[in-house]
Design a protein around this motif. Sequence first.
Motif, PDB file in Angstrom:
ATOM      1  N   UNK A 163       0.849  -1.196   0.000  1.00  0.00           N
ATOM      2  CA  UNK A 163       0.000   0.000   0.000  1.00  0.00           C
ATOM      3  C   UNK A 163       0.879   1.237   0.000  1.00  0.00           C
ATOM      4  N   UNK A 164       0.640   2.142  -0.952  1.00  0.00           N
ATOM      5  CA  UNK A 164       1.244   3.478  -0.938  1.00  0.00           C
ATOM      6  C   UNK A 164       0.144   4.427  -0.475  1.00  0.00           C
ATOM      7  N   UNK A 165       0.347   5.039   0.685  1.00  0.00           N
ATOM      8  CA  UNK A 165      -0.737   5.729   1.381  1.00  0.00           C
ATOM      9  C   UNK A 165      -0.370   7.183   1.647  1.00  0.00           C
ATOM     10  N   UNK A 166      -1.192   8.111   1.146  1.00  0.00           N
ATOM     11  CA  UNK A 166      -0.972   9.531   1.401  1.00  0.00           C
ATOM     12  C   UNK A 166      -1.575   9.899   2.749  1.00  0.00           C
ATOM     13  N   UNK A 167      -0.815  10.645   3.554  1.00  0.00           N
ATOM     14  CA  UNK A 167      -1.298  11.067   4.878  1.00  0.00           C
ATOM     15  C   UNK A 167      -2.554  11.923   4.750  1.00  0.00           C
ATOM     16  N   UNK A 168      -2.548  12.905   3.817  1.00  0.00           N
ATOM     17  CA  UNK A 168      -3.601  13.912   3.732  1.00  0.00           C
ATOM     18  C   UNK A 168      -4.669  13.516   2.715  1.00  0.00           C
ATOM     19  N   UNK A 169      -5.315  12.389   2.933  1.00  0.00           N
ATOM     20  CA  UNK A 169      -6.396  11.947   2.060  1.00  0.00           C
ATOM     21  C   UNK A 169      -7.710  12.624   2.447  1.00  0.00           C
ATOM     22  N   UNK A 170      -8.574  12.903   1.464  1.00  0.00           N
ATOM     23  CA  UNK A 170      -9.942  13.309   1.819  1.00  0.00           C
ATOM     24  C   UNK A 170     -10.644  12.176   2.558  1.00  0.00           C
ATOM     25  N   UNK A 171     -11.564  12.528   3.418  1.00  0.00           N
ATOM     26  CA  UNK A 171     -12.251  11.497   4.196  1.00  0.00           C
ATOM     27  C   UNK A 171     -11.356  11.011   5.319  1.00  0.00           C
ATOM     28  N   UNK A 172     -11.213   9.717   5.452  1.00  0.00           N
ATOM     29  CA  UNK A 172     -10.320   9.159   6.460  1.00  0.00           C
ATOM     30  C   UNK A 172      -8.873   9.492   6.121  1.00  0.00           C
ATOM     31  N   UNK A 173      -8.108   9.970   7.096  1.00  0.00           N
ATOM     32  CA  UNK A 173      -6.713  10.312   6.841  1.00  0.00           C
ATOM     33  C   UNK A 173      -5.867   9.048   6.698  1.00  0.00           C
ATOM     34  N   UNK A 174      -4.709   9.212   6.059  1.00  0.00           N
ATOM     35  CA  UNK A 174      -3.803   8.080   5.929  1.00  0.00           C
ATOM     36  C   UNK A 174      -3.368   7.547   7.279  1.00  0.00           C
ATOM     37  N   UNK A 175      -3.189   8.436   8.245  1.00  0.00           N
ATOM     38  CA  UNK A 175      -2.774   8.019   9.586  1.00  0.00           C
ATOM     39  C   UNK A 175      -3.843   7.138  10.228  1.00  0.00           C
ATOM     40  N   UNK A 176      -5.101   7.559  10.123  1.00  0.00           N
ATOM     41  CA  UNK A 176      -6.206   6.777  10.697  1.00  0.00           C
ATOM     42  C   UNK A 176      -6.344   5.430   9.995  1.00  0.00           C
ATOM     43  N   UNK A 177      -6.167   5.432   8.679  1.00  0.00           N
ATOM     44  CA  UNK A 177      -6.280   4.190   7.925  1.00  0.00           C
ATOM     45  C   UNK A 177      -5.171   3.214   8.307  1.00  0.00           C
ATOM     46  N   UNK A 178      -3.937   3.722   8.431  1.00  0.00           N
ATOM     47  CA  UNK A 178      -2.830   2.845   8.796  1.00  0.00           C
ATOM     48  C   UNK A 178      -3.090   2.182  10.142  1.00  0.00           C
ATOM     49  N   UNK A 179      -3.561   2.964  11.114  1.00  0.00           N
ATOM     50  CA  UNK A 179      -3.869   2.387  12.429  1.00  0.00           C
ATOM     51  C   UNK A 179      -4.956   1.329  12.319  1.00  0.00           C
ATOM     52  N   UNK A 180      -5.997   1.626  11.561  1.00  0.00           N
ATOM     53  CA  UNK A 180      -7.116   0.689  11.420  1.00  0.00           C
ATOM     54  C   UNK A 180      -6.677  -0.605  10.752  1.00  0.00           C
ATOM     55  N   UNK A 181      -5.921  -0.487   9.666  1.00  0.00           N
ATOM     56  CA  UNK A 181      -5.508  -1.679   8.932  1.00  0.00           C
ATOM     57  C   UNK A 181      -4.532  -2.524   9.728  1.00  0.00           C
ATOM     58  N   UNK A 182      -3.622  -1.892  10.452  1.00  0.00           N
ATOM     59  CA  UNK A 182      -2.657  -2.664  11.228  1.00  0.00           C
ATOM     60  C   UNK A 182      -3.334  -3.454  12.356  1.00  0.00           C
ATOM     61  N   UNK A 183      -4.502  -3.010  12.785  1.00  0.00           N
ATOM     62  CA  UNK A 183      -5.219  -3.726  13.839  1.00  0.00           C
ATOM     63  C   UNK A 183      -5.944  -4.952  13.302  1.00  0.00           C
ATOM     64  N   UNK A 184      -6.021  -5.092  11.974  1.00  0.00           N
ATOM     65  CA  UNK A 184      -6.707  -6.217  11.353  1.00  0.00           C
ATOM     66  C   UNK A 184      -5.726  -7.352  11.086  1.00  0.00           C
ATOM     67  N   UNK A 185      -6.102  -8.548  11.460  1.00  0.00           N
ATOM     68  CA  UNK A 185      -5.228  -9.708  11.311  1.00  0.00           C
ATOM     69  C   UNK A 185      -4.750  -9.878   9.874  1.00  0.00           C
ATOM     70  N   UNK A 186      -5.649  -9.729   8.916  1.00  0.00           N
ATOM     71  CA  UNK A 186      -5.288  -9.988   7.516  1.00  0.00           C
ATOM     72  C   UNK A 186      -4.334  -8.948   6.941  1.00  0.00           C
ATOM     73  N   UNK A 187      -4.239  -7.773   7.589  1.00  0.00           N
ATOM     74  CA  UNK A 187      -3.432  -6.683   7.057  1.00  0.00           C
ATOM     75  C   UNK A 187      -2.102  -6.493   7.780  1.00  0.00           C
ATOM     76  N   UNK A 188      -1.806  -7.302   8.763  1.00  0.00           N
ATOM     77  CA  UNK A 188      -0.625  -7.057   9.592  1.00  0.00           C
ATOM     78  C   UNK A 188       0.684  -7.205   8.841  1.00  0.00           C
TER      79      UNK A 188
END
Length: 204
Positions: A22-47
């Motif tokens: 994943x190439x993830x921009x910090x300043x995304x519209x909607x959910x920020x890249x920072x929030x998304x990274x935290x959310x995805x890392x908490x998911x088993x399939x995305x670790x």
Amino acid sequence: AIWVRDGNEADAYLAQQVPDLIVLDWMLPGLSGLALARKWRAQEKMRQTPIIMLTGRGDELDKVAGLDAGADDYLTKPFSTQELQARIRAALRRSAPVLSGSQLQVGQLQLDPQTWRVHHLGQELKLAPSEFKLLLCLMKAPERVHSRAALLDKVWGQEVLIEERTVDVHIKRLRQALGAAGAMVETVRGSGYRITAHATIENS
């Protein structure tokens, strides 16, 4: 490659698919890249999916925040296409399974390079790619002190310029992922890190 326009679209896509990287921009519209990274890392399939964070925020505290959120690498704008490609290649190498080598053991901590699995006291632990490669380097030479520069070279490669502070953040994440075994990864002040079956040095 799949491109999405905002954080919500990215999250919806990854609910259905697990990409290689994943190439993830910090300043995304909607959910920020920072929030998304935290959310995805908490998911088993995305670790174990590598995340490269792109941002115009170049302060050290911002970089640490991005790495703490779960990013494996952090690239500050402006950057060249060649540098981004080099970071992607390095991240994919780190996430590739290690298909050679026998099982390693330090104390009750076991690492199997063939299956990409880590166990402590019989319990399997889940590590992200960068943390797995760090642990592999440490366990190949237990009790030996590894400098930050040496760990950068072994885990990220010489073609990518990454600050030594990155190693500290990933060591912190490695200790958290190891749980009770985290104290085995010791800080040797002024020198670097080592892994030992007998933790005697205060971690920081």
